[in-house]
Scaffold this motif. Structure first.
Motif, PDB file in Angstrom:
ATOM      1  N   GLU A 258      -1.985   5.926   1.157  1.00 53.51           N
ATOM      2  CA  GLU A 258      -3.090   5.066   1.605  1.00 53.51           C
ATOM      3  C   GLU A 258      -2.973   4.773   3.103  1.00 53.51           C
ATOM      4  O   GLU A 258      -3.970   4.797   3.833  1.00 53.51           O
TER       5      GLU A 258
ATOM      6  N   HIS B  73      -4.031   7.683   5.104  1.00 45.99           N
ATOM      7  CA  HIS B  73      -5.498   7.773   5.106  1.00 45.99           C
ATOM      8  C   HIS B  73      -6.095   6.848   6.175  1.00 45.99           C
ATOM      9  O   HIS B  73      -7.151   7.131   6.729  1.00 45.99           O
TER      10      HIS B  73
ATOM     11  N   VAL C  65       0.868  -1.179   0.000  1.00 46.04           N
ATOM     12  CA  VAL C  65       0.000   0.000   0.000  1.00 46.04           C
ATOM     13  C   VAL C  65       0.904   1.228   0.000  1.00 46.04           C
ATOM     14  O   VAL C  65       1.991   1.212   0.569  1.00 46.04           O
TER      15      VAL C  65
END
Length: 142
Positions: A58, A61, A54
């Motif tokens: 990401e 987030h 990832v």
């Protein structure tokens, strides 16, 4: 200077078997060669789970803070990524410890940003390790 060892890899998914050529980086082989010279245990202990890459965006987030982002970038400036747990092997060493969706941040305090970082060269069966993970927006040591 040698930078990699070229070899063929084989894997099976269901009834389909696939082969592909690839290279094993010298840094992977170096530990094995040094252990062989010292006549030490040559095994690799894995966390017995699968990971997905990832991006750090990401992971941020999902709650990755600035301090961990900095640690991961400093560990590997060219890889701005983390590893997310995709699946844990039933009955494996991390079953009941890691959960799908966890972001693995470090093993024994050493940052993890690539699959190779999840292997523990020379680790013996039953050895305890500390895993730092991002789970549900919080960093936990498990």
């Amino acid at each position: 200077a040698m930078i990699a060892y070229k070899t063929v890899f084989a894997f099976q998914s269901g009834k389909k078997r696939q082969n592909f050529w690839g290279a094993v980086p010298v840094e992977v082989l170096r530990d094995f060669v040094e252990q062989a010279r010292r006549q030490e245990h040559l095994g690799i202990t894995t966390l017995e789970c699968e990971f997905n890459e990832v991006t750090l965006a990401e992971a941020r987030h999902l709650g990755l803070d600035n301090d961990w982002t900095t640690r991961l970038v400093e560990h590997s400036p060219n890889r701005r990524q983390a590893l997310s747990v995709a699946r844990v092997q039933l009955g494996g060493a991390t079953a009941g410890i890691l959960k799908e969706g966890d972001i693995l941040l470090a093993i024994n305090g050493r940052p993890v940003v690539r699959f190779l970082d999840t292997e523990l060269p020379g680790a013996l069966e039953g050895q305890t390790v500390t895993l730092d993970v991002l789970r549900a927006g919080a960093v936990l040591s498990v």
